[in-house]
Design an enzyme around this catalytic site. Structure first.
Site, short mmCIF file in Angstrom:
data_model
loop_
_atom_site.label_atom_id
_atom_site.label_comp_id
_atom_site.label_asym_id
_atom_site.label_seq_id
_atom_site.Cartn_x
_atom_site.Cartn_y
_atom_site.Cartn_z
N ARG A 1 9.58 -106.02 -11.29
CA ARG A 1 9.31 -104.58 -11.11
C ARG A 1 10.37 -103.87 -10.28
O ARG A 1 10.41 -102.65 -10.20
CB ARG A 1 7.91 -104.41 -10.47
N ASN B 1 49.74 -86.11 25.31
CA ASN B 1 49.22 -85.21 24.28
C ASN B 1 49.96 -85.47 22.97
O ASN B 1 51.19 -85.38 22.91
CB ASN B 1 49.42 -83.76 24.72
N ALA C 1 49.79 -81.89 16.82
CA ALA C 1 49.15 -81.84 15.50
C ALA C 1 50.02 -82.50 14.45
O ALA C 1 51.24 -82.34 14.44
CB ALA C 1 48.89 -80.39 15.12
N ARG D 1 66.32 -83.87 14.08
CA ARG D 1 66.12 -82.96 12.96
C ARG D 1 67.39 -82.14 12.83
O ARG D 1 68.12 -81.95 13.80
CB ARG D 1 64.88 -82.08 13.12
N THR E 1 2.28 -118.04 -7.88
CA THR E 1 2.28 -118.40 -6.46
C THR E 1 1.56 -119.74 -6.21
O THR E 1 1.97 -120.51 -5.34
CB THR E 1 1.60 -117.28 -5.64
N ALA F 1 9.53 -117.41 -2.29
CA ALA F 1 10.69 -116.56 -2.56
C ALA F 1 11.36 -116.91 -3.88
O ALA F 1 12.55 -116.73 -4.05
CB ALA F 1 11.70 -116.71 -1.41
C1 UD1 Z 1 0.41 -111.36 -4.53
C2 UD1 Z 1 -1.04 -111.88 -4.50
C3 UD1 Z 1 -1.98 -110.68 -4.28
C4 UD1 Z 1 -1.62 -109.99 -3.00
C5 UD1 Z 1 -0.15 -109.59 -2.96
C6 UD1 Z 1 0.23 -109.12 -1.55
C7 UD1 Z 1 -1.11 -113.80 -5.99
C8 UD1 Z 1 -1.57 -114.33 -7.30
N1 UD1 Z 1 -1.35 -112.52 -5.75
O1 UD1 Z 1 0.53 -110.49 -5.63
O2 UD1 Z 1 -3.33 -111.14 -4.22
O3 UD1 Z 1 -2.44 -108.84 -2.82
O4 UD1 Z 1 0.70 -110.70 -3.29
O5 UD1 Z 1 1.51 -108.60 -1.49
O6 UD1 Z 1 -0.58 -114.56 -5.20
N2 UD1 Z 1 6.63 -116.17 -6.15
C9 UD1 Z 1 7.12 -117.45 -6.22
N3 UD1 Z 1 6.93 -118.15 -7.36
C10 UD1 Z 1 6.28 -117.63 -8.43
C11 UD1 Z 1 5.78 -116.31 -8.36
C12 UD1 Z 1 5.97 -115.60 -7.18
O7 UD1 Z 1 7.71 -117.97 -5.27
O8 UD1 Z 1 6.15 -118.34 -9.45
C13 UD1 Z 1 6.88 -115.39 -4.90
C14 UD1 Z 1 7.57 -114.08 -5.13
O9 UD1 Z 1 8.99 -114.25 -5.03
C15 UD1 Z 1 7.01 -113.20 -4.03
C16 UD1 Z 1 5.63 -113.79 -3.73
O10 UD1 Z 1 5.62 -115.06 -4.34
O11 UD1 Z 1 7.79 -113.25 -2.86
C17 UD1 Z 1 4.50 -112.93 -4.29
O12 UD1 Z 1 4.67 -112.78 -5.68
P1 UD1 Z 1 4.38 -111.39 -6.43
O13 UD1 Z 1 4.67 -111.59 -7.86
O14 UD1 Z 1 5.05 -110.28 -5.71
O15 UD1 Z 1 2.80 -111.29 -6.22
P2 UD1 Z 1 1.95 -109.93 -6.18
O16 UD1 Z 1 1.72 -109.46 -7.56
O17 UD1 Z 1 2.51 -109.00 -5.21
MG MG Z 2 4.30 -108.92 -4.33
#
Ligand code: UD1
Ligand code: MG
Length: 449
Positions: free
Chosen positions: A14, A372, A375, A435, A79, A8
């Site tokens: 986006r 009642n 109004a 009144r 991630t 998270a």
């Molecule tokens: C990711 C997956 C993709 C999958 C998709 C499903 C990767 C590289 N790709 O892509 O294969 O199909 O989810 O929904 O994992 N986050 C962090 N730290 C970071 C970056 C992201 O905690 O440095 C968190 C974001 O807050 C988010 C989650 O990881 O909740 C996923 O990140 P996001 O950038 O949405 O990945 P997708 O492009 O959707």
């Molecule tokens: Mg995502």
């Protein structure tokens, strides 16, 4: 031992929003809260929420829970990097690690259990949920080789051929944490986004398994507001379908929204553009709407509420409300009463069979049964500093356009003259009138200008 990591930390570029992505809400609950609620049902030993972008805001949004630990990822380099940070921070990388993307909010506990079972039964290094999507745009594509996952290629790294693969990664993984920690630090960021991908672990681990499930909406990821609205639609459809199967009619389903906590009885008709929020309970045989908003309130049997707004209140049985009434918090309307056009009620109690039919403000009041209210009657409850109470006994007949200057206590069976400003208490069975007498001057000639 089961640990959960929820990703998270991302900004959610986006979403084009100043609010972190995981704090956006669907049907009243944030994406992150939904993911937490799903995994809590598995009763894990510990939950790690990886935060980074606006970390304080994200952390503050989650109610205290002893099992939840927050881990800061700064900067947010992908991630895979998020899990590198976690593995470094937590000394004992043991047991199963369930990793959930914080932006996949509809995942069901039942599906997570299935994943854990597959993982255990096959003693996998990693198992993850996949599905075939008609339109896989934006998701990582999963390539299988003889029953194992060979690799995952992100949309932005796919060539034209790879992009045709409809099997996507849902962002829900179960790892053998010990084996994961042996390879996690070797992940590289040599890809088009220059990020460290968690998805690259599947090629580095030996026993990588896919749990393919039907695309039933629960794997919807949220990266932009179109997907956010899609998710809302998925939740709302399932809530309304559940109510319809239990005996609720929707006249125009698409224009209504119902919270997950709401309870609705049988033979209730929900008219168009009606929104039932929070912990509202609607009992049998009511007609609610059109154009009605009810939040955290109870509505008894055989009520009709149209074109009205009700907050934090209790409406008992056989009551008509509206059109255009506003019932504000802490009001109780007893059975067989009527609240009519352009009436505002706040923090007040109306006993049985009382009526406030037109154009009134009743605030901080207790109104007896069979009374009642004419109004245009107003309870003037505010003296500029404090709010005061108005009490009107049962069987009273309040003349149109009466103003009660609170605090004031009006007895039972009292009549007030239309247009009176009542500032003194009145005893039972009295007439209260204040009144000036009307004068009629006959043969009155207008001044010539
Ligand atoms: C990711 C997956 C993709 C999958 C998709 C499903 C990767 C590289 N790709 O892509 O294969 O199909 O989810 O929904 O994992 N986050 C962090 N730290 C970071 C970056 C992201 O905690 O440095 C968190 C974001 O807050 C988010 C989650 O990881 O909740 C996923 O990140 P996001 O950038 O949405 O990945 P997708 O492009 O959707
Ligand atoms: Mg995502």
């Amino acid at each position: 031992m089961l640990s959960v990591a929820i990703l998270a930390a991302g900004k959610g570029t986006r979403m084009e929003s100043s609010l972190p992505k995981v704090l956006h809400k669907v049907s009243g609950k944030s994406l992150l809260q939904r993911v937490i609620d799903s995994c809590v049902e598995l009763n894990p030993d510990q939950i790690f929420v990886i935060i980074g972008h606006k970390s304080k805001e994200v952390q503050d949004s989650i109610p205290n829970n002893k099992k939840i630990n927050f881990v800061i990822q700064d900067p947010q380099s992908g991630t895979g990097h998020a899990i590198q940070v976690l593995c470094r921070e937590v000394k004992k990388n043991k047991g199963k690690l369930l990793v959930l993307n914080g932006d996949v909010p509809l995942i069901k506990p039942k599906t997570l259990k299935k994943l854990l079972n597959l993982h255990d039964s096959k003693d996998a290094d990693v198992s993850l949920i996949t599905t075939k999507k008609k339109n896989p745009h934006g998701y990582g594509r999963v390539f299988l080789d003889g029953g194992f996952i060979e690799r995952i290629v992100e949309e932005k790294d796919c060539n034209d051929q790879e992009r045709l693969n409809l099997l996507i990664n849902a962002g829900v993984y179960c790892f053998n944490w010990e084996n994961l920690s042996k390879i996690i630090l070797t992940l590289q960021s040599n890809n088009n986004q220059k990020e460290i991908y968690l998805t690259d672990t599947v090629s580095l681990l030996k026993n990588s398994l896919s749990l393919e499930i039907e695309d039933n909406g629960e794997l919807q990821g949220i990266n932009n507001r179109i997907q956010l609205s899609k998710c809302e639609e998925i939740i709302q459809n399932s809530i309304k379908e559940m109510h319809m199967l239990n005996g609720v009619t929707f006249i125009n389903k698409a224009s209504c929204s119902i919270s997950e906590e709401a309870e609705i009885g049988k033979d209730v008709i929900i008219e168009a553009n009606t929104h039932i929020r929070g912990t509202t309970k609607i009992f049998n045989n009511c007609v609610i709407g059109p154009n009605t908003f009810i939040e955290n309130s109870n509505v008894g049997v055989h009520c009709e509420i149209s074109n009205s707004t009700v907050y934090d209140s209790h409406i008992m049985d056989n009551i008509k409300v509206g059109p255009y009434s506003h019932i504000r918090p802490n009001s109780k309307i007893s059975s067989y009463s009527k609240i009519g056009n352009f009436v505002e009620i706040k923090n007040s109690q109306l006993e049985e069979k009382s009526k406030v039919n037109h154009l009134s403000y009743i605030g901080d009041s207790i109104i007896g049964s069979f009374t009642n209210i004419g109004a245009g009657t107003i309870t003037a409850n505010f003296d500029g500093k404090k709010k005061h109470q108005t009490k009107i006994g049962k069987n009273s007949l309040i003349g149109a356009n009466t103003v009660f200057v609170a605090p004031i206590n009006i007895g039972e069976s009292v009549t007030t003259g239309a247009g009176s400003v009542i500032t003194k208490d009145s005893k039972d069975n009295s007439l209260a009138i204040s009144r000036t007498k009307q004068i009629n001057i006959e043969n009155w000639e207008r001044k010539k200008s």
